[in-house]
Design an enzyme around this catalytic site. Structure first.
Site, PDB file in Angstrom:
ATOM      1  N   ASP A  63       0.839  -1.209   0.000  1.00 45.69           N
ATOM      2  CA  ASP A  63       0.000   0.000   0.000  1.00 45.69           C
ATOM      3  C   ASP A  63       0.867   1.251   0.000  1.00 45.69           C
ATOM      4  OD1 ASP A  63      -2.415   1.357  -0.115  1.00 45.69           O
ATOM      5  OD2 ASP A  63      -2.654   1.441   2.071  1.00 45.69           O
ATOM      6  N   LYS A  75       2.101   4.738  -1.095  1.00 46.24           N
ATOM      7  CA  LYS A  75       1.511   5.933  -1.683  1.00 46.24           C
ATOM      8  C   LYS A  75       2.065   7.128  -0.922  1.00 46.24           C
ATOM      9  CE  LYS A  75      -2.633   4.966   1.091  1.00 46.24           C
ATOM     10  NZ  LYS A  75      -4.091   4.716   1.031  1.00 46.24           N
ATOM     11  N   ASN A  99       1.618   7.488   2.842  1.00 48.70           N
ATOM     12  CA  ASN A  99       2.292   6.532   3.723  1.00 48.70           C
ATOM     13  C   ASN A  99       3.800   6.720   3.750  1.00 48.70           C
ATOM     14  OD1 ASN A  99      -0.135   5.408   4.442  1.00 48.70           O
ATOM     15  ND2 ASN A  99       0.011   3.685   3.027  1.00 48.70           N
ATOM     16  N   ASP A 105       2.779   2.632   7.910  1.00 44.80           N
ATOM     17  CA  ASP A 105       1.485   1.984   7.721  1.00 44.80           C
ATOM     18  C   ASP A 105       1.627   0.595   7.090  1.00 44.80           C
ATOM     19  OD1 ASP A 105      -1.109   1.243   7.503  1.00 44.80           O
ATOM     20  OD2 ASP A 105      -1.815   3.066   6.535  1.00 44.80           O
ATOM     21  N   THR A 157      -4.527   0.514  -2.592  1.00 43.04           N
ATOM     22  CA  THR A 157      -5.245   1.693  -3.065  1.00 43.04           C
ATOM     23  C   THR A 157      -5.275   1.646  -4.589  1.00 43.04           C
ATOM     24  OG1 THR A 157      -4.488   2.949  -1.138  1.00 43.04           O
ATOM     25  CG2 THR A 157      -5.317   4.212  -3.019  1.00 43.04           C
TER      26      THR A 157
END
Length: 319
Positions: free
Chosen positions: A210, A212, A215, A231, A248
């Site tokens: 995840d 991005k 994060n 995260d 995501t």
């Protein structure tokens, strides 16, 4: 990933970043996780291991006395929920984040006055317990300057308290907006730190899944701050072949979209998307329609709005 482009992106303008802000705010409100994810992926809110204190932007309303009083009451309410062993060592200062099964507060060590973040996770429900076990399983294994550090853990029957280093420099996204633009040198430095953290994770058999800009957090507000990968709610440390569809949507690799077995290379795809954002000020793959978004990802097609050359269409070898 076997994909690439030899195009050289021109330096972005401030206008392109204004456009990026507008599009980012628009899609962040409607963004949800993939419909067919397992329960631990559904309903996942912004739930960072270490949530930074971001710089206030002009469009954010000024804090009022009523807001402060409301915030104080929240802190008092959450302080009462904390295990006495935790409050004996740490002074609870402010609630700074919340997720599906957790609350994150800023604290100070009573003896040293050093700031930390404590993530309090509810583990009575099966889903919360699984998320907690997954995150703890990763954080107990890592120790790297570009990965958020776990300091200590307190455990009770109903809750787990994870003490983490506190990042106060804000998200990578916030830094882009504050600067107005990222030069290639700025982007290269940020990506070098992010890659250092990701390569370290991969060396341990851990895939983030995840990645991005939200994060990736700066440890402090200074220009020389290190960048932290944070995260790990969707991270996997159980080997290289994975099948779970999660993450995501705008950062998903084609393998994840196709629901076929994938490896840690999905993290590299996400870093490629982040690179594009830093250099162009826009998302390479974005659409209100999920089917159209996924088709664009699978075809590897995106457009770049340059300063001089206007619209440049790059075909990444898709259909």
């Amino acid at each position: 990933m076997g994909c690439g482009t030899s195009k050289v992106l021109p330096e972005p303008s401030k206008n392109s970043y204004v456009s990026f802000v507008k599009s980012f705010v628009s899609y962040s409100h409607r963004r949800k996780n993939f419909d067919n994810e397992p329960q631990r992926c559904k309903g996942k809110q912004k739930d960072l291991w270490s949530i930074g204190v971001t710089q206030l932007q002009p469009h954010i309303q000024q804090t009022t006395a009523k807001d402060v009083q409301h915030g104080d009451s929240k802190v008092a309410r959450y302080r009462a929920k904390f295990d006495p062993r935790v409050t004996a060592r740490y002074d609870i200062k402010a609630l700074i984040g919340r997720g599906s099964y957790s609350r994150v507060v800023r604290v100070e060590h009573r003896a040293t006055r050093q700031p930390f973040a404590i993530k309090m996770m509810e583990v009575e429900a099966k889903e919360g317990r699984e998320v907690c076990e997954s995150e703890l399983g990763v954080l107990r294994r890592v120790s790297h300057p570009n990965v958020v550090q776990l300091v200590e853990v307190f455990q009770s029957t109903r809750r787990i308290y994870m003490v983490l280093e506190l990042a106060t420099g804000g998200e990578l996204f916030d830094r882009v907006i504050a600067k107005g633009q990222f030069t290639e040198r700025d982007a290269a430095r940020a990506l070098q730190m992010a890659l250092a953290g990701v390569v370290y994770l991969h060396s341990l058999g851990i895939t983030h899944r995840d990645l991005k800009p939200e994060n990736l957090l700066y440890y402090h507000p200074g220009a020389d701050s290190r960048l932290l990968v944070t995260d790990f709610g969707l991270a996997s440390g159980r080997g290289w072949s994975m099948m779970t569809t999660c993450g995501t949507a705008e950062y998903m690799a084609p393998e994840v979209v196709l629901r076929i077995p994938y490896t840690c290379q999905v993290d590299m795809w996400a870093l490629g998307v982040i690179s594009y954002i830093l250099l162009s000020g826009s998302m390479p793959f974005e659409d209100d329609s999920r089917p159209r978004l996924y088709r664009a990802i699978l075809r590897g097609r995106y457009s770049f709005h340059g300063v001089v050359s206007g619209l440049i269409h790059v075909n990444w070898g898709g259909g």
